[in-house]
Scaffold this motif. Structure first.
Motif, PDB file in Angstrom:
ATOM      1  N   LEU A  30       0.739  -1.146  -0.178  1.00 36.91           N
ATOM      2  CA  LEU A  30      -0.222  -0.132   0.191  1.00 36.91           C
ATOM      3  C   LEU A  30       0.836   1.186   0.002  1.00 36.91           C
ATOM      4  O   LEU A  30       0.731   2.126  -0.687  1.00 36.91           O
ATOM      5  N   GLU A  31       1.877   1.182   0.908  1.00 43.76           N
ATOM      6  CA  GLU A  31       2.677   2.337   0.971  1.00 43.76           C
ATOM      7  C   GLU A  31       3.484   2.665  -0.159  1.00 43.76           C
ATOM      8  O   GLU A  31       3.603   3.833  -0.711  1.00 43.76           O
ATOM      9  N   SER A  32       3.913   1.605  -0.804  1.00 47.00           N
ATOM     10  CA  SER A  32       4.744   1.762  -2.168  1.00 47.00           C
ATOM     11  C   SER A  32       4.136   2.110  -3.410  1.00 47.00           C
ATOM     12  O   SER A  32       4.611   2.318  -4.407  1.00 47.00           O
ATOM     13  N   SER A  33       2.533   1.981  -3.231  1.00 49.10           N
ATOM     14  CA  SER A  33       1.745   2.208  -4.528  1.00 49.10           C
ATOM     15  C   SER A  33       1.646   3.832  -4.545  1.00 49.10           C
ATOM     16  O   SER A  33       1.415   3.908  -5.855  1.00 49.10           O
ATOM     17  N   ALA A  81      -9.573   3.479 -18.967  1.00 46.80           N
ATOM     18  CA  ALA A  81      -9.619   3.048 -17.499  1.00 46.80           C
ATOM     19  C   ALA A  81      -9.522   1.482 -17.503  1.00 46.80           C
ATOM     20  O   ALA A  81      -8.852   1.197 -16.462  1.00 46.80           O
ATOM     21  N   ALA A  82      -9.883   0.751 -18.316  1.00 43.10           N
ATOM     22  CA  ALA A  82      -9.712  -0.721 -18.259  1.00 43.10           C
ATOM     23  C   ALA A  82      -8.237  -0.995 -18.687  1.00 43.10           C
ATOM     24  O   ALA A  82      -7.729  -2.015 -17.804  1.00 43.10           O
ATOM     25  N   ALA A  83      -7.498  -0.263 -19.517  1.00 45.12           N
ATOM     26  CA  ALA A  83      -6.283  -0.461 -19.675  1.00 45.12           C
ATOM     27  C   ALA A  83      -5.095  -0.325 -18.508  1.00 45.12           C
ATOM     28  O   ALA A  83      -4.375  -1.074 -18.155  1.00 45.12           O
ATOM     29  N   PHE A  84      -5.724   0.663 -17.757  1.00 51.73           N
ATOM     30  CA  PHE A  84      -4.998   1.103 -16.510  1.00 51.73           C
ATOM     31  C   PHE A  84      -5.238  -0.030 -15.424  1.00 51.73           C
ATOM     32  O   PHE A  84      -4.296  -0.615 -14.918  1.00 51.73           O
ATOM     33  N   ALA A  85      -6.348  -0.533 -15.304  1.00 54.32           N
ATOM     34  CA  ALA A  85      -6.695  -1.811 -14.604  1.00 54.32           C
ATOM     35  C   ALA A  85      -5.925  -3.119 -14.969  1.00 54.32           C
ATOM     36  O   ALA A  85      -5.605  -3.809 -14.048  1.00 54.32           O
ATOM     37  N   LEU A  86      -5.749  -3.023 -16.191  1.00 51.37           N
ATOM     38  CA  LEU A  86      -4.705  -4.354 -16.644  1.00 51.37           C
ATOM     39  C   LEU A  86      -3.600  -4.153 -16.587  1.00 51.37           C
ATOM     40  O   LEU A  86      -2.817  -5.088 -16.035  1.00 51.37           O
ATOM     41  N   TRP A  87      -2.869  -2.989 -17.155  1.00 48.60           N
ATOM     42  CA  TRP A  87      -1.622  -3.072 -17.105  1.00 48.60           C
ATOM     43  C   TRP A  87      -0.738  -1.985 -15.789  1.00 48.60           C
ATOM     44  O   TRP A  87       0.272  -2.211 -15.643  1.00 48.60           O
ATOM     45  N   GLY A  88      -1.678  -1.084 -15.041  1.00 45.56           N
ATOM     46  CA  GLY A  88      -1.077  -0.578 -14.018  1.00 45.56           C
ATOM     47  C   GLY A  88      -0.047   0.325 -14.500  1.00 45.56           C
ATOM     48  O   GLY A  88      -0.119   1.241 -15.522  1.00 45.56           O
ATOM     49  N   GLU A 148      -2.387  -3.057  -7.463  1.00 46.28           N
ATOM     50  CA  GLU A 148      -3.290  -3.446  -8.233  1.00 46.28           C
ATOM     51  C   GLU A 148      -4.834  -2.915  -7.959  1.00 46.28           C
ATOM     52  O   GLU A 148      -5.543  -2.878  -8.626  1.00 46.28           O
ATOM     53  N   LEU A 149      -4.835  -3.137  -6.402  1.00 48.93           N
ATOM     54  CA  LEU A 149      -6.278  -2.715  -5.840  1.00 48.93           C
ATOM     55  C   LEU A 149      -6.592  -1.081  -6.416  1.00 48.93           C
ATOM     56  O   LEU A 149      -7.576  -0.818  -6.640  1.00 48.93           O
ATOM     57  N   VAL A 150      -5.487  -0.045  -6.260  1.00 46.65           N
ATOM     58  CA  VAL A 150      -5.792   0.972  -6.526  1.00 46.65           C
ATOM     59  C   VAL A 150      -6.001   1.131  -7.945  1.00 46.65           C
ATOM     60  O   VAL A 150      -7.083   2.045  -8.094  1.00 46.65           O
ATOM     61  N   THR A 151      -5.479   0.535  -8.887  1.00 46.57           N
ATOM     62  CA  THR A 151      -6.094   0.486 -10.565  1.00 46.57           C
ATOM     63  C   THR A 151      -7.636   0.045 -10.362  1.00 46.57           C
ATOM     64  O   THR A 151      -8.223   0.546 -11.082  1.00 46.57           O
ATOM     65  N   ASP A 152      -7.985  -1.000  -9.512  1.00 49.92           N
ATOM     66  CA  ASP A 152      -9.292  -1.433  -9.445  1.00 49.92           C
ATOM     67  C   ASP A 152     -10.114  -0.020  -9.131  1.00 49.92           C
ATOM     68  O   ASP A 152     -11.264   0.039  -9.799  1.00 49.92           O
TER      69      ASP A 152
END
Length: 514
Positions: free
Chosen positions: A231-234, A258-265, A329-333
């Motif tokens: 979390l802190e490093s995100s 937005a989906a691309a961000f969720a996939l690739w971060g 990854e949760l942040v991208t979700d």
């Protein structure tokens, strides 16, 4: 690389308004079509004796035993349209499954878990937990010869859950394990997905996670140290992404991005992002999408965004995100859900989350809430975009536009075609679209079985899932479907580890069972 199967559950739901977006299919299409029997990657990981039966139905105790059946004998749910192949086992040295169950799970994952919790584990109130933890590790030290057993009986007087929840979960795990225990299976001879999930449930049992009589171990997350570090490093990576999310157009292109961000971060190339994004033409965003799709092996973004556009026009879209990992990854979700609500694609977004700690980084409701609180508390001067996002997300949760739902199904190893009620009926009746995130959940969609790479996603997943479904997956395990042969061959030429290192991805859309 983790293989995950999903089975049954209690219900604890987290919902969230998703803004409607229509163009995710274009950006992330990963249509892989490859004959699994001729794949060198598969030859390296699949026991040769399985090749002759790969296209035959599995003979395990699940509802997949009858290839000609159209419904699951266990649940009555629809099955994949194709004969269901065999599950991955952990018997063959040199495979990722064998290494995980014979070495990595114990020597790396549980050892790191001990080191991160050493002070607590060696305290007096953890004495019983440490003893059971060490017994679990002893079993895994001799995984090839240690036979599987049922979970220990639960003392309802000290368990923090209701008697109904306890009874259901114990019945579910008994039914899951019974076929393998009756056969005398070991940690290696039972299906890999079953033994992995079982190992984490045994860890929860050892710790005394549900034992309310011991306040030190009750609801103690043994992976909290790793999750907090993630979390802190995100934040640093997320700051730049979250600036872009709020500037996305409320169009198909916006949903696709937005989906691309969720996939690739943070693999997204933001160097060509326009300085004045709100006033830029859609052609600019199309170029960004094109830059992101180089490593897509199948891309249903067009289909996805068309579907999202219909939800936006309707005005009352309900979207689920089946979450995988905590951390970045949760942040991208959350960013995807943010755009879905803001753009009008979703009225409510529900986050489907794990009901207890598992697979180290998998997200629970508490992890999502902690992420939102952490971002909202960041310095406005240092991280203005992350801070603003955290405040928006808190408002979404407070207003009911985002809802969190935990369920035992997400921490059990059954294939998703065995999704039980009331979870399945709720998704079928309520949900207009489910995003399935991550490699682990993807393996659950496929039952962690040896599908031909060219088997259409609609025939494997889309035909049985309870609602329209979009999988956003970067490849980290040797299972897959719906990938065009030409794309697979291209990936193999570029990278001999193409199936397992997360370089390549897919965006796959299925209609859901009619």
């Amino acid at each position: 690389f983790f293989f995950f199967f999903i089975i049954s559950t209690n219900t604890s739901v987290c919902t969230m308004k998703l803004a409607r977006g229509n163009s995710l299919a274009q950006l992330l299409s990963l249509s892989y079509y490859l004959n699994i029997k001729s794949s060198p990657v598969v030859e390296a990981f699949v026991p040769s004796k399985l090749f002759s039966t790969m296209s035959k139905p599995a003979t395990s105790s699940t509802c997949s035993a009858a290839a000609s059946a159209t419904t699951c004998s266990k649940t009555g749910n629809p099955l994949p349209n194709l004969p269901i192949p065999d599950p991955l086992l952990s018997l063959t040295p040199g495979t990722w499954a064998y290494d995980t169950m014979s070495r990595r799970l114990n020597k790396e994952i549980l050892q790191r878990t001990y080191e991160e919790n050493e002070e607590a584990f060696n305290s007096p109130l953890f004495a019983a937990a440490l003893e059971k933890f060490n017994l679990l590790r002893k079993e895994l030290d001799d995984a090839a010869n240690t036979k599987l057993t049922h979970l220990s009986p639960v003392d309802e007087r000290t368990d923090g859950r209701s008697p109904e929840v306890i009874a259901r979960e114990m019945r579910e795990w008994h039914d899951i394990m019974a076929p393998y225990i009756e056969k005398g299976d070991t940690w290696l001879s039972a299906p890999w997905l079953v033994t992995e999930f079982y190992a984490y449930r045994r860890l929860i049992e050892a710790i005394g996670y549900y034992d309310k009589s011991n306040p030190d171990t009750y609801l103690y997350d043994p992976f909290q140290v790793a999750k907090r570090a993630g979390l802190e490093s995100s934040v640093k990576s997320a700051e730049n992404m979250l600036e872009k999310i709020v500037s996305l157009p409320h169009t198909k292109e916006g949903v696709a991005l937005a989906a691309a961000f969720a996939l690739w971060g943070n693999k997204m190339d933001l160097s060509i992002w326009p300085a004045d994004a709100e006033n830029s033409s859609l052609d600019v965003f199309a170029k960004i999408l094109h830059a992101a799709d180089e490593n897509l092996l199948h891309d249903d973004t067009d289909v996805l965004t068309d579907h999202c556009e219909k939800l936006k026009e309707r005005g009352d879209g309900k979207i689920d995100i089946i979450v995988d990992n905590a951390g970045f990854e949760l942040v991208t979700d959350l960013a995807l859900a943010d755009h879905l609500v803001a753009s009008g694609v979703a009225q409510v977004v529900m986050f489907q989350l794990k009901s207890h700690p598992t697979f180290v980084s998998d997200a629970l409701e508490k992890d999502l809430l902690e992420t939102v609180e952490h971002y909202a508390s960041l310095s406005k001067e240092t991280y203005p975009n992350a801070h603003a996002a955290g405040l928006r997300w808190k408002e979404y949760l407070d207003s009911g536009k985002w809802v969190c739902h935990e369920d035992n199904f997400w921490v059990q190893p059954s294939p998703m075609w065995e999704m039980p009620d009331p979870l399945r009926s709720d998704i079928k009746e309520r949900c207009d679209l489910a995003f399935v995130k991550g490699d682990a959940n993807y393996r659950r969609l496929l039952g962690d079985r040896y599908w031909d790479y060219s088997s259409p996603f609609q025939d494997v997943v889309g035909c049985y899932f309870p609602c329209p479904v979009c999988s956003l997956r970067t490849l980290k395990a040797e299972v897959g479907c719906g990938m065009e042969k030409e794309q697979v061959e291209r990936a193999k030429r570029l990278d001999d580890q193409w199936m397992v290192n997360g370089r390549f991805g897919v965006v796959q859309f299925g209609t859901g069972a009619v």
